[in-house]
Structures are given as C-alpha cells and as structure tokens.
Design a protein around this motif. Structure first.
Motif, mmCIF file in Angstrom:
data_model
loop_
_atom_site.group_PDB
_atom_site.id
_atom_site.type_symbol
_atom_site.label_atom_id
_atom_site.label_comp_id
_atom_site.label_asym_id
_atom_site.label_seq_id
_atom_site.Cartn_x
_atom_site.Cartn_y
_atom_site.Cartn_z
ATOM 1 N N GLU A 107 -7.222 -2.357 -0.259
ATOM 2 C CA GLU A 107 -8.658 -2.279 -0.514
ATOM 3 C C GLU A 107 -8.911 -2.171 -2.025
ATOM 4 N N PRO A 108 -10.087 -2.620 -2.505
ATOM 5 C CA PRO A 108 -10.398 -2.486 -3.937
ATOM 6 C C PRO A 108 -10.253 -1.035 -4.391
ATOM 7 N N GLY A 109 -9.495 -0.845 -5.458
ATOM 8 C CA GLY A 109 -9.244 0.515 -5.935
ATOM 9 C C GLY A 109 -8.414 1.327 -4.973
ATOM 10 N N GLY A 110 -7.643 0.634 -4.126
ATOM 11 C CA GLY A 110 -6.970 1.309 -3.020
ATOM 12 C C GLY A 110 -5.625 1.935 -3.344
ATOM 13 N N ILE A 111 -5.181 1.896 -4.607
ATOM 14 C CA ILE A 111 -3.934 2.569 -4.978
ATOM 15 C C ILE A 111 -4.283 3.789 -5.833
ATOM 16 N N GLN A 112 -4.082 4.970 -5.280
ATOM 17 C CA GLN A 112 -4.392 6.220 -5.958
ATOM 18 C C GLN A 112 -3.097 6.976 -6.247
ATOM 19 N N VAL A 113 -2.913 7.360 -7.515
ATOM 20 C CA VAL A 113 -1.698 8.055 -7.937
ATOM 21 C C VAL A 113 -2.071 9.469 -8.384
ATOM 22 N N THR A 114 -1.398 10.467 -7.789
ATOM 23 C CA THR A 114 -1.638 11.873 -8.140
ATOM 24 C C THR A 114 -0.355 12.485 -8.690
ATOM 25 N N GLN A 115 -0.460 13.094 -9.873
ATOM 26 C CA GLN A 115 0.710 13.706 -10.505
ATOM 27 C C GLN A 115 1.003 15.045 -9.847
ATOM 28 N N ASN A 116 2.245 15.233 -9.408
ATOM 29 C CA ASN A 116 2.667 16.505 -8.837
ATOM 30 C C ASN A 116 3.207 17.431 -9.925
ATOM 31 N N LYS A 117 3.264 18.719 -9.631
ATOM 32 C CA LYS A 117 3.715 19.697 -10.613
ATOM 33 C C LYS A 117 5.183 19.492 -10.998
ATOM 34 N N ASP A 118 5.961 18.921 -10.077
ATOM 35 C CA ASP A 118 7.398 18.753 -10.372
ATOM 36 C C ASP A 118 7.689 17.465 -11.142
ATOM 37 N N GLY A 119 6.641 16.773 -11.598
ATOM 38 C CA GLY A 119 6.825 15.561 -12.368
ATOM 39 C C GLY A 119 6.853 14.291 -11.544
ATOM 40 N N THR A 120 6.901 14.428 -10.232
ATOM 41 C CA THR A 120 6.825 13.248 -9.370
ATOM 42 C C THR A 120 5.354 12.867 -9.178
ATOM 43 N N SER A 121 5.157 11.737 -8.544
ATOM 44 C CA SER A 121 3.791 11.273 -8.286
ATOM 45 C C SER A 121 3.651 10.889 -6.814
ATOM 46 N N LYS A 122 2.529 11.271 -6.232
ATOM 47 C CA LYS A 122 2.218 10.867 -4.858
ATOM 48 C C LYS A 122 1.298 9.644 -4.913
ATOM 49 N N VAL A 123 1.673 8.615 -4.196
ATOM 50 C CA VAL A 123 0.895 7.380 -4.162
ATOM 51 C C VAL A 123 0.261 7.236 -2.778
ATOM 52 N N ILE A 124 -1.041 7.063 -2.747
ATOM 53 C CA ILE A 124 -1.747 6.796 -1.485
ATOM 54 C C ILE A 124 -2.356 5.400 -1.595
ATOM 55 N N VAL A 125 -2.019 4.545 -0.636
ATOM 56 C CA VAL A 125 -2.488 3.164 -0.628
ATOM 57 C C VAL A 125 -3.415 2.971 0.569
ATOM 58 N N THR A 126 -4.672 2.612 0.299
ATOM 59 C CA THR A 126 -5.639 2.340 1.358
ATOM 60 C C THR A 126 -5.622 0.841 1.666
ATOM 61 N N VAL A 127 -5.436 0.507 2.935
ATOM 62 C CA VAL A 127 -5.170 -0.885 3.282
ATOM 63 C C VAL A 127 -5.987 -1.335 4.491
ATOM 64 N N GLN A 128 -6.013 -2.638 4.646
ATOM 65 C CA GLN A 128 -6.452 -3.277 5.876
ATOM 66 C C GLN A 128 -5.244 -4.018 6.440
ATOM 67 N N GLN A 129 -4.974 -3.827 7.721
ATOM 68 C CA GLN A 129 -3.844 -4.498 8.341
ATOM 69 C C GLN A 129 -4.150 -5.988 8.492
ATOM 70 N N VAL A 130 -3.240 -6.847 8.012
ATOM 71 C CA VAL A 130 -3.414 -8.292 8.106
ATOM 72 C C VAL A 130 -2.603 -8.870 9.256
ATOM 73 N N GLY A 131 -1.339 -8.493 9.362
ATOM 74 C CA GLY A 131 -0.498 -9.017 10.423
ATOM 75 C C GLY A 131 0.961 -8.738 10.126
ATOM 76 N N VAL A 132 1.823 -9.326 10.937
ATOM 77 C CA VAL A 132 3.265 -9.139 10.794
ATOM 78 C C VAL A 132 3.894 -10.480 10.453
ATOM 79 N N LEU A 133 4.565 -10.550 9.313
ATOM 80 C CA LEU A 133 5.296 -11.755 8.938
ATOM 81 C C LEU A 133 6.613 -11.764 9.684
ATOM 82 N N ARG A 134 6.763 -12.731 10.595
ATOM 83 C CA ARG A 134 7.976 -12.828 11.404
ATOM 84 C C ARG A 134 9.079 -13.554 10.641
ATOM 85 N N ALA A 135 10.283 -13.438 11.154
ATOM 86 C CA ALA A 135 11.411 -14.127 10.535
ATOM 87 C C ALA A 135 11.243 -15.636 10.590
#
Length: 603
Positions: A107-135
């Motif tokens: 989604e527009p603006g759908g990647i949100q990054v939050t800095q954690n206290k331990d120096g890592t980052s939590k990433v939350i991605v808001t999406v719309q399901q499109v489908g499954v790419l088969r082999a």
C-alpha cells in the motif's frame, strides 16, 4: 441511476496484443488479422536479478524493500535466495519449499520502520494480497488473508559492525514478493490452450524469470503447455492426453530450425487436423521466442510430422479477423452516428429506419457479417433488439420482455458454436442472448450465484470480466444446453474500490473504473491475473463511470482511445465527445444534442 444499469430517464497500453483464434484447415471459425506484438527481451539483461543482501548498506527501509524482491527468479531456488537475507537459525525450511511465492501489493506508504532500543529495527509492511506465483509461471488466487506482515532487521550479533550489513533476524511467516518485483524481474509470456469446442485458442498469461537463458525459453513453454492451463482456465483443453516433452528443446544455430519433440499417447493424434491444431497451439505459444526466427519442426516420438516457417504459418493461420481498424460510434439524441476515425467514415450497421430511441448498443464484426444488439426505449421501459447481416443488420428482432434497467450489451464473437453470443446485465443479473433471439437467458455460475453490475467479453470469446458487489472478477465461459456457464470466477486484487465498470483493453489487460485510496474517481489498467496495475485516467466527472468502451485490438491495428460514460455524457480521455466529432457526411445530430450519451466500438 447508472449507465451500467441503464434505467429510462438515466442516460449516460499495453502489455499484450490479441486473444486467440486460428484454426488450420476447415473449421467453424476463421479468425484473421495480426497477432500480438512480441515483448521478448534478453534474458540476462542488466538488473535481471534482485539486489543482494548487502546492496542496501545500513538503511533498514531500503533493506526491507530489497528483501521483498529476493524471491524473484527461477522457482526452484526461491527459498534459497530469500534465506540469503535471513540470519542462520531463523531461516525458512527449504525442505518445505514448493516453489510458490506470495505476491503482494504494498500500500502507498506501506513500509513503516521503527527503531528498537537494542539497535534493531521492526519493519511493518501493509499489503494487499495479489496472488500466488506458481512454479509453472501462473498466478493463482491468494491463499493468505493478512493485510500486514512484520519482521525484524539488524546487524548479526556475531558481526555487529557496519561491514556485515543488515540481516533479517525475525522473518515474516510466509515467502513474500511485491508485484513491482514481478514486473522488474519477470517477463510476461502468453501460451494458448484450445477451448472445449476446439474452435478457438484461450490465452493463458505466465511469467518467465528474466534470469532464464534464451536457450531454455522453448523448453519452459513446452513444460507449461504439457502441464495444462492455469487454475481459473481449467475448462480450457490441454494438449492431447499423455503429451510430454522428450528432453530439452535444443537451441538451433542462428537462422536454423527449432525442433520440438513430444511423446503423445497412442491414438491421441488421430487425424491430420489434430496434428495441425497441436502445431498451431505451439507455434503461437512460441511467438516471442527469439530462437524461432525461421522454421519450426514438430516431432512425435522422434518422428518428424510437420515443418513450417513459423512467421509464414502464423500469417496464414492468424489470431484475429480484423478487417481494418475498429470503428467508433456515439449516440446523440437516440441515434447512432459514426465518429471520426482514420480513413473513410464507417456506415451505421443498422437500417436508417431502425436508428431511433437507442440508449446504447453492442456491435461485433464476424467476417462479412455484423451482429448488433440495441437497448431501446419503449415508453417507460427498455427492450433489447438484436440482429445480424452482411455489413448491416437488416432485420432486427425485439424482445417481448421489458426491463427497468439494462447495461450496454457485449458480444462473445464466434468462439461458441452457433454464431456470436451476447451478454448483458439486467435487473442485477447476468444474461445471455443471440443475434437471432433477443430473449434473455440467465447465465449459470459454477458455485454460488452472483449479482452482476457490469460485464465485458474478451476477443477470444472464452473469458469474461465482470463487477459484482463493487469487486472485479474474471472467469472462463462454457456453453451448456443452449445457455452459458461461468466457470470458476476469480476475484482480482485492485487498488480501486467501489468498482462500477470494466472492459478488455488487450489480450491479457483490463481497464476498470472505481475509487482510489483517496476516494477520487479513477480508471486503472490491470492484468487479467490482478498484477501490474497502473493508472489510466484520473477523471474529473462528479458522477461515477457507468460504462467503459476500449479498443482491445489496439496493438494489432491503429489504436483508438478509451471512452467512458458518466452522468449521461460520453468522454474520450477527459474530453466530452461532442457533435463536432461526428464523421463528416454522416448527417448532423439535432441542434440540442451537443454531446454523446454513449460511445462504443465495432471490431
């Protein structure tokens, strides 16, 4: 009252070419015209592969975007590529790998990054399901329902310095890839399967990784063909029973002969026509193959059966009967008028005495004949009038039934035995009719019955797109007992909502009207499997779009513009279609008819 449900008193590029028909020898349907434009590209072109783990440096947002492309490529190593981003111990179990990749639209603006206290980052991605790419390169319906995913990124605990780059420390639950990655790292490829009647070919859209060498393209296509059609096209007929490739397709010398060798169950190819139909299916499925620039040889169990120059064979057994460009028409004050087009004005395909009280129409050219379906006023109600004839539908039949609302009719052309079949929406349901019988017959649905508010028919006559409950669907169609059955309807993901109209814009391309995320009215292009969506028009009309009319032949002949109707007015792009656009010599609309109330094409 919407034009997609026309009630009395309420008036109002480019990814593929053409859908398929083309039958060697004698057949019920002969389809002529140019084929789709080739979209072949070098397999190992620059940026054919997604960026590696360290390409993003220490920026967690760029790293997250790159991580969502990592699955792109040949199916057998999708988990391996993704696991290269994930710290050992947190990786996916590659033994569980099936080659399926969940494709999502961020989604527009759908990647949100939050800095954690331990120096890592939590990433939350808001999406719309499109489908499954088969082999097999097809896109199946989504199996996930989640609208967001999260994962944690950071430096490896054993190498926290900047030189080690970032890692995924806690992965999302499933393998993800964005639709942008599908566009960037795969190329579209259309293969074909015969319909149940054996009268036309059904296009089937697949995706080939750009990393696949050109020398392996033909082998991949044969594997797709022998594996059968995509899930939503299961009603299409696969290759003859027991068909399988014999080894890989060898790459010919430049300008040499491409040899296809198949094993087929005994008795599967009983006649010469069976063999020609198989050859036709293969030669069109390989139309973009860069190595097929001369002859194609078809072998069955190592025995040569057919040798043809591919380009000549496709020319003599083409996909569409298109006698020139599509013709444009508009309705002014209840009469159909030809609109300006390149070349001479096109005649109105109904007698002058019948050209009155028309609300909208559906027109179809079938070799020398034209099929016509008119929605006409009758007092406070509407009726359907249909007919056919050489150049002009000289004898029209009128339905006994009257309706309060009815959509613009569309035609399935001659994919179905017995001539062209029409579709129309009336009273919130989908109905079928024929040129010789305007009486409406309810269309059957596999599974639960659906209300329908808009419908569009593909040029191959085997697939439809429709709007139900403000959502977009595609489906195959199949004749049953004098009627029509809609097979396995599939909902498509689109960034628009409250959809109101749809039409085909090419072989595997739709245009759909609705509201965007800001509730602004828009018309978007979208692939037939719900991928690769883009904006066509952000229109300014205060009313919703009630009907769309596209020229789906635009990649084979001179293109004509998309038109739409809103609030009793017909538009081309964002401009009202006025009386000044009526073709010279076609007569003048009444002085008070300044703009068209409907617009459509004949092809």
């Amino acid at each position: 009252m919407s034009r997609r449900r026309i009630a009395l008193g309420a008036v109002a590029m480019l990814l593929s070419g053409l859908a398929a028909c083309g039958i060697p020898g004698e057949s019920d349907v002969r389809i002529d015209g140019k084929g789709p434009v080739a979209d072949a590209a070098p397999a190992d072109r620059p940026a054919a592969r997604p960026p590696g783990r360290t390409a993003s440096g220490s920026d967690p947002e760029t790293f997250a975007k790159n991580f969502l492309t990592a699955a792109a490529g040949e199916a057998g190593e999708a988990y391996k590529r993704v696991n290269e981003y994930i710290l050992e111990g947190a990786r996916f179990d590659s033994k569980a790998e099936k080659g399926d990749i969940n494709v999502v639209r961020v989604e527009p603006g759908g990647i949100q990054v939050t800095q954690n206290k331990d120096g890592t980052s939590k990433v939350i991605v808001t999406v719309q399901q499109v489908g499954v790419l088969r082999a097999n390169g097809s896109i199946g319906e989504p199996v996930q329902q989640d609208t967001s995913y999260s994962f944690v990124v950071g430096a490896a605990p054993t190498d926290p310095g900047p030189g080690g780059g970032l890692w995924v420390l806690e992965k999302p639950q499933v393998l993800l890839m964005t639709d942008d990655a599908l566009q960037d790292y795969y190329q579209e490829h259309t293969i074909y399967f015969w319909n149940t009647n054996g009268t036309s070919l059904v296009p089937d859209l697949r995706y080939l990784p750009r990393t696949v060498p050109v020398q392996r393209h033909a082998t991949a296509v044969l594997e797709w063909l022998t594996g059968g059609p995509s899930e939503w096209l299961k009603s299409a007929v696969a290759l003859p029973e027991g068909t399988s490739p014999v080894g890989n397709v060898p790459a010919p010398e430049e300008g040499g002969r491409l040899e296809i060798n198949l094993a087929v169950k005994a008795g599967a190819l009983e006649t010469e026509r069976d063999l020609e139909r198989l050859f036709t299916q293969i030669v069109w499925s390989l139309r973009t193959n860069q190595l097929l620039d001369n002859e194609l040889e078809l072998k069955i169990q190592n025995q040569s059966k057919m040798i043809e120059v591919a380009a000549d064979y496709r020319r003599d057994n083409p996909l569409y009967e298109l006698d020139g460009a599509a013709a444009r028409y508009g309705v002014f004050a209840g009469r159909i008028y030809p609109l300006t087009s390149p070349g001479e004005p096109n005649p109105v395909p109904i007698p002058a005495a019948e050209n009155h009280d028309i609300v909208t129409a559906g027109l179809s050219r079938n070799r020398d004949d034209v099929a016509v379906a008119l929605v006409v006023r009758d007092g406070d109600s509407l009726r359907l009038r249909t007919g056919t004839g050489p150049g002009v539908a000289s004898s029209l039949l009128t339905s006994e039934e009257k309706y309060d609302d009815i959509s613009r009719p569309v035609w399935l052309k001659e994919a179905l035995i017995g001539g062209p079949v029409g579709l129309v929406v009336a009273e919130g349901r989908l109905w079928t009719f024929t040129a010789g019988n305007p009486r409406l017959t309810r269309v059957s649905f596999s599974g639960a019955d659906l209300s329908v508010t808009a419908v569009a028919a593909s040029l191959d006559g085997n697939r439809i797109a429709f709007v139900s409950g403000g959502r977009l669907y595609v489906a195959g169609v199949r004749p049953i007992d004098g009627g029509l059955n809609v097979e396995l309807p599939r909902q498509l993901a689109t960034s628009l909502h409250s959809l109101s109209a749809v039409d085909w814009f090419g072989e595997n391309l739709l245009v759909v009207a609705g509201l965007d995320g800001e509730d602004a009215k828009a018309i978007n292009r979208i692939n037939v499997d719900g991928t690769l969506e883009s904006r066509q028009i952000r229109y300014v009309s205060a009313a919703p779009v009630e009907a769309l009319a596209a020229d789906p032949t635009f990649l084979a002949v001179r293109p004509l513009p998309l038109t739409y109707e809103a609030n009793e007015v017909a538009f081309v792009s964002d401009t009202i279609i006025t009386r000044s656009q009526v073709a010279p010599g076609a007569g003048e609309p009444p002085a008070n008819a300044n703009s068209a109330t409907a617009s459509f094409y004949l092809y």
